[in-house]
Design an enzyme around this catalytic site. Structure first.
Site: not given
Ligand code: PBG
Length: 322
Positions: A195, A217, A248
Site C-alpha cells: 500500500k 502517512r 493499492k
Molecule cells: C484506510 C484506507 C484508505 C483507503 C482504504 N483504506 C485511506 C488511506 O490510507 O489514506 C483508500 C481507499 C481509496 O482511496 O479508495 N487506511
C-alpha cells in the site's frame, strides 16, 4: 512493394475471432464493491468527491449489498464512520458502531455474500492516523493489539474476511493469532500488503472522514518510487498468514501487480482507489471520455496485469455493463 505474409490482423478480423483469441475475460465475479456505513437510520447521502457513491446507514447498506449480490458480485468491503473518535480509536472495536452493525445485518440477510471489513484506525482516531501515538510518535507495536481487537470485533460481527489497511509492521501475525485464539481460524486475512503513500486516496479521506490532522502517512505507507520493497512487504504478509494480498492503488502500479502475481502463489487483489474513480467520473461528466468504455478497459487492464480480484467503486456499473 512487399506484401506481408504474416498478418496479426487475421486474428482481429471479426467479433467471433476476437472472442476466440481474447486472453482476459472480465466478469462481475472479479469485482468487490466498497460500502461506507454511517450512524443513523434512513441515511443516504451522496459523497461529493465520489459521485454515485453514498454514505449509508446500516439498513441501507444492506440494500446496496443486495444490489451487488444480485448483479453477481461475490463480495463487498465495508468501511465505517463512527459515532465518536478518540486517541486510541476505541469506536473501531465497539460492537455498537455502524460497521459492526452493518456487517451483522448484511450477513443475516445475504448469508452467501462475502463480507470483507477494512481494519484500520484512521477513521476512528481523533488525529486521523492509522495507528496510535506515544510521546508524539506513531507507536507501531502499541497499535498492534488494538488492530487485533478491531479485526476480532469484525469477525464476531460476522465478517468473512478482514482486511488490514494500516501498514503497521507485524499486524497480520497479530490479527491471525488473535482470530485463531478466539476460535475464528476460518476467517481469512486479506492484507493491504503493498500500500503506497498515494495522492490518489484524496476523495476517500472525505468519504471516510479520515484525513490525518497533522503530518502525512509517508512513515508507514510505501514510497511510490519503490518496486522491490513491495515484494518484501508481500512476502512478509504471506509469511505472517495473509490469505490474499492487495496492491493499492492500481492504475499507476500495474507493474507491482504483475510482479506480485509472478512472484507469489496467493490470490492478488488490486484496489482501484477513490482518486482513480473520481478522475473518470469528472472527465465523463464533462463529456470528454466514454465512461463505460474507459471503465471496462481499465478493469480489464488491471485483471490482465495479474489481479484476479478488483476492489472498485465502479463495481455496480461495470457488472451491469458486462
Ligand atoms: C484506510 C484506507 C484508505 C483507503 C482504504 N483504506 C485511506 C488511506 O490510507 O489514506 C483508500 C481507499 C481509496 O482511496 O479508495 N487506511
Amino acid at each position: 512493394m512487399i506484401t506481408p505474409y504474416i498478418r496479426p490482423q487475421r486474428l482481429r478480423v471479426s467479433a467471433g475471432v476476437r472472442a476466440m483469441v481474447r486472453e482476459t475475460q472480465l466478469s462481475p465475479t472479479d469485482l468487490v464493491y466498497p460500502i461506507f456505513v454511517v450512524p443513523g437510520k434512513g441515511v443516504k447521502n451522496e459523497i461529493s468527491a465520489l459521485p454515485g457513491q453514498y454514505h449509508l446507514s446500516s439498513e441501507l447498506a444492506v440494500v446496496a449489498a443486495r444490489e451487488a449480490y444480485e448483479l453477481g458480485i461475490p463480495a463487498v468491503i465495508v468501511f465505517g464512520l463512527p459515532e465518536y473518535k478518540d486517541g486510541r480509536g476505541s469506536s473501531a472495536w465497539d460492537a455498537a458502531s455502524p460497521v459492526q452493525q452493518a456487517i451483522g445485518r448484511i450477513k443475516d440477510e445475504l448469508p452467501e455474500l462475502v463480507v470483507i471489513s477494512d481494519v484500520c484506525l484512521c477513521q476512528y482516531t481523533d488525529h486521523g492516523h492509522c495507528g496510535i501515538f506515544k510521546d508524539g510518535r506513531l507507536d507501531n507495536d502499541a497499535s498492534l493489539g488494538i488492530l487485533g481487537k478491531v479485526a476480532l470485533s469484525h469477525a464476531v460481527a460476522g465478517a468473512d474476511i478482514v482486511a488490514p489497511s494500516d501498514m503497521m509492521d507485524g499486524r497480520v501475525r497479530e490479527i491471525r493469532q488473535t482470530l485463531d485464539d478466539a476460535g475464528y481460524s476460518r476467517i481469512s486475512v486479506m492484507s493491504y500488503a503493498a500500500k503506497y503513500a498515494s495522492a490518489f486516496y484524496g476523495p476517500f479521506r472525505e468519504a471516510a472522514d479520515s484525513a490525518p490532522q497533522f503530518g502525512d502517512r509517508r512513515s508507514y505507507q510505501m514510497d511510490p518510487a519503490n518496486a522491490m520493497e513491495a515484494l518484501r512487504e508481500v512476502a512478509l504478509d504471506i509469511e505472517e498468514g495473509a490469505d490474499f494480498v492487495i496492491v493499492k492503488p492500481a492504475m499507476a502500479y500495474m507493474d507491482i501487480i504483475r510482479n506480485v502475481r509472478n512472484s507469489f502463489n496467493v490470490p492478488v487483489a488490486a484496489y482501484n482507489v477513490s482518486g482513480e474513480y473520481a478522475m473518470v467520473k469528472a472527465a465523463a461528466a464533462q463529456g470528454w471520455i466514454d465512461e463505460q468504455k474507459i471503465v471496462i478497459e481499465t478493469l480489464t487492464g488491471i485483471k490482465r496485469a495479474g489481479a484476479k480480484i478488483i476492489i472498485t467503486y465502479h463495481a455496480l456499473a461495470a457488472a451491469r455493463w458486462l
